[in-house]
Design an enzyme around this catalytic site. Structure first.
Site, PDB file in Angstrom:
ATOM      1  N   GLY A  95       0.780  -1.235   0.000  1.00 41.10           N
ATOM      2  CA  GLY A  95       0.000   0.000   0.000  1.00 41.10           C
ATOM      3  C   GLY A  95       0.810   1.283   0.000  1.00 41.10           C
ATOM      4  O   GLY A  95       0.363   2.299  -0.516  1.00 41.10           O
ATOM      5  N   ASP A 110      -4.138   1.586  11.000  1.00 38.13           N
ATOM      6  CA  ASP A 110      -5.482   1.174  11.417  1.00 38.13           C
ATOM      7  C   ASP A 110      -5.394   0.783  12.894  1.00 38.13           C
ATOM      8  O   ASP A 110      -5.492   1.633  13.770  1.00 38.13           O
ATOM      9  CB  ASP A 110      -5.935   0.019  10.519  1.00 38.13           C
ATOM     10  CG  ASP A 110      -7.399  -0.309  10.668  1.00 38.13           C
ATOM     11  OD1 ASP A 110      -7.953  -0.068  11.761  1.00 38.13           O
ATOM     12  OD2 ASP A 110      -8.019  -0.826   9.723  1.00 38.13           O
ATOM     13  N   LYS A 132      -6.323   6.297  10.813  1.00 41.06           N
ATOM     14  CA  LYS A 132      -7.675   5.945  11.247  1.00 41.06           C
ATOM     15  C   LYS A 132      -7.770   6.252  12.739  1.00 41.06           C
ATOM     16  O   LYS A 132      -7.601   5.383  13.598  1.00 41.06           O
ATOM     17  CB  LYS A 132      -7.930   4.470  10.981  1.00 41.06           C
ATOM     18  CG  LYS A 132      -9.121   4.232  10.092  1.00 41.06           C
ATOM     19  CD  LYS A 132      -9.398   2.773   9.897  1.00 41.06           C
ATOM     20  CE  LYS A 132     -10.060   2.568   8.543  1.00 41.06           C
ATOM     21  NZ  LYS A 132     -10.487   1.194   8.330  1.00 41.06           N
ATOM     22  N   PHE A 156     -14.138   1.620   5.192  1.00 43.98           N
ATOM     23  CA  PHE A 156     -13.220   0.879   4.324  1.00 43.98           C
ATOM     24  C   PHE A 156     -12.670   1.838   3.276  1.00 43.98           C
ATOM     25  O   PHE A 156     -13.386   2.297   2.391  1.00 43.98           O
ATOM     26  CB  PHE A 156     -13.927  -0.296   3.653  1.00 43.98           C
ATOM     27  CG  PHE A 156     -12.981  -1.403   3.325  1.00 43.98           C
ATOM     28  CD1 PHE A 156     -13.068  -2.617   3.968  1.00 43.98           C
ATOM     29  CD2 PHE A 156     -11.951  -1.209   2.395  1.00 43.98           C
ATOM     30  CE1 PHE A 156     -12.156  -3.631   3.690  1.00 43.98           C
ATOM     31  CE2 PHE A 156     -11.040  -2.203   2.121  1.00 43.98           C
ATOM     32  CZ  PHE A 156     -11.145  -3.420   2.768  1.00 43.98           C
ATOM     33  N   ILE A 157     -11.390   2.149   3.407  1.00 43.60           N
ATOM     34  CA  ILE A 157     -10.766   3.158   2.554  1.00 43.60           C
ATOM     35  C   ILE A 157      -9.961   2.488   1.440  1.00 43.60           C
ATOM     36  O   ILE A 157      -9.193   1.553   1.699  1.00 43.60           O
ATOM     37  CB  ILE A 157      -9.792   4.046   3.372  1.00 43.60           C
ATOM     38  CG1 ILE A 157     -10.430   4.537   4.676  1.00 43.60           C
ATOM     39  CG2 ILE A 157      -9.263   5.208   2.530  1.00 43.60           C
ATOM     40  CD1 ILE A 157     -11.488   5.553   4.540  1.00 43.60           C
ATOM     41  N   ASP A 182      -6.033  -1.073  -1.103  1.00 46.91           N
ATOM     42  CA  ASP A 182      -6.849  -2.017  -1.870  1.00 46.91           C
ATOM     43  C   ASP A 182      -8.002  -2.604  -1.076  1.00 46.91           C
ATOM     44  O   ASP A 182      -8.043  -2.531   0.161  1.00 46.91           O
ATOM     45  CB  ASP A 182      -5.979  -3.193  -2.318  1.00 46.91           C
ATOM     46  CG  ASP A 182      -5.669  -4.151  -1.166  1.00 46.91           C
ATOM     47  OD1 ASP A 182      -5.243  -3.667  -0.088  1.00 46.91           O
ATOM     48  OD2 ASP A 182      -5.865  -5.363  -1.322  1.00 46.91           O
TER      49      ASP A 182
HETATM   50  C1  PRP Z   1      -2.435  -2.511   5.446  1.00 51.28           C
HETATM   51  C2  PRP Z   1      -1.679  -1.199   5.412  1.00 51.28           C
HETATM   52  C3  PRP Z   1      -0.845  -1.236   6.650  1.00 51.28           C
HETATM   53  C4  PRP Z   1      -1.660  -2.085   7.593  1.00 51.28           C
HETATM   54  C5  PRP Z   1      -2.345  -1.182   8.579  1.00 51.28           C
HETATM   55  O1  PRP Z   1      -1.631  -3.462   4.840  1.00 51.28           O
HETATM   56  O2  PRP Z   1      -0.904  -1.062   4.260  1.00 51.28           O
HETATM   57  O3  PRP Z   1       0.416  -1.851   6.412  1.00 51.28           O
HETATM   58  O4  PRP Z   1      -2.629  -2.786   6.829  1.00 51.28           O
HETATM   59  O5  PRP Z   1      -3.126  -1.922   9.458  1.00 51.28           O
HETATM   60  P1  PRP Z   1      -2.816  -2.028  11.004  1.00 51.28           P
HETATM   61  O6  PRP Z   1      -2.524  -0.643  11.509  1.00 51.28           O
HETATM   62  O7  PRP Z   1      -4.115  -2.561  11.559  1.00 51.28           O
HETATM   63  O8  PRP Z   1      -1.683  -2.964  11.214  1.00 51.28           O
HETATM   64  P2  PRP Z   1      -2.188  -4.841   4.275  1.00 51.28           P
HETATM   65  O9  PRP Z   1      -1.894  -5.937   5.241  1.00 51.28           O
HETATM   66  O10 PRP Z   1      -3.628  -4.685   3.852  1.00 51.28           O
HETATM   67  O11 PRP Z   1      -1.258  -5.067   3.013  1.00 51.28           O
HETATM   68  P3  PRP Z   1      -1.082  -4.198   1.669  1.00 51.28           P
HETATM   69  O12 PRP Z   1      -0.379  -2.920   2.054  1.00 51.28           O
HETATM   70  O13 PRP Z   1      -0.255  -5.070   0.819  1.00 51.28           O
HETATM   71  O14 PRP Z   1      -2.460  -3.927   1.103  1.00 51.28           O
END
Ligand code: PRP
Length: 178
Positions: free
Chosen positions: A43, A102, A130, A151-152, A158
């Site tokens: 991301g 998050d 968030k 859900f952003i 994604d």
């Molecule tokens: C998402 C985002 C952060 C994490 C945040 O990654 O990119 O790394 O979740 O969430 P948290 O604060 O609850 O830990 P994801 O695991 O969806 O992978 P991606 O970046 O490959 O989409």
């Protein structure tokens, strides 16, 4: 606007202006420090690509991948490294570039892990916060926007690997993921 998007929170222009503002701050703060910007896959990649072009100082970039597992994935607290940081960051200034905080588990884990490699300094630059979903004391040195507990997607974020290429940041319609 994409048909699956409920509402645009931040337009391309909003993001551009904020990235330029953060770029000016980071350029000032890291002058003569040759920082390493570490983007968290996947991301954080879009944000990294834009933020580095808003900097007018020498920098290096690196990537790390993490994944969370467990029953309720995000609250399990179990984070695994899927791609390690492959350069020596000891005695270097490091800035983590992350798309969203998050629960804060990922960033907490990454921070502790990288701190163990003895950087000269370690700070975070976060695109989206968030607020309310995590402990308030996560030290984000740089933050672009606060977002509601929805859900952003877009601009790197994604749902089921889709919507990362949207140039804006928006709320996904509930019917898509419920
Ligand atoms: C998402 C985002 C952060 C994490 C945040 O990654 O990119 O790394 O979740 O969430 P948290 O604060 O609850 O830990 P994801 O695991 O969806 O992978 P991606 O970046 O490959 O989409």
């Amino acid at each position: 606007m994409h048909k699956d998007i409920e509402k645009i929170l931040f337009s391309e222009q909003d993001i551009k202006e904020k990235v330029e503002e953060l770029g000016r701050q980071i350029s000032g703060d890291y002058k003569n420090k040759n920082p390493i910007l570490i983007s968290i896959l996947k991301g954080g990649v879009v944000f990294l690509a834009d933020i580095i072009r808003a900097l007018d100082i020498p920098i290096e970039i690196e990537f790390m991948g993490v994944a969370s597992y467990g029953n309720s994935t995000k609250s399990s607290g179990v984070v695994q490294i899927t791609k390690d940081c492959n350069i020596d960051i000891s005695d270097r200034h490091v800035l983590i570039i992350e798309d969203i905080v998050d629960t804060g588990l990922s960033l907490n884990y990454i921070t502790r892990y990288l701190q163990g490699k003895n950087p000269k300094s370690l700070k975070m630059c976060v695109l989206l916060d968030k607020v309310g979903a995590h402990e308030p004391d996560i030290g984000m040195a740089y933050k672009a926007f606060d977002v509601p507990n929805e859900f952003i997607v877009g601009y790197g974020l994604d749902y089921d690997e889709k919507y990362r290429n949207l140039p804006y940041i928006g709320i996904l319609k509930k019917e898509i993921y419920q």
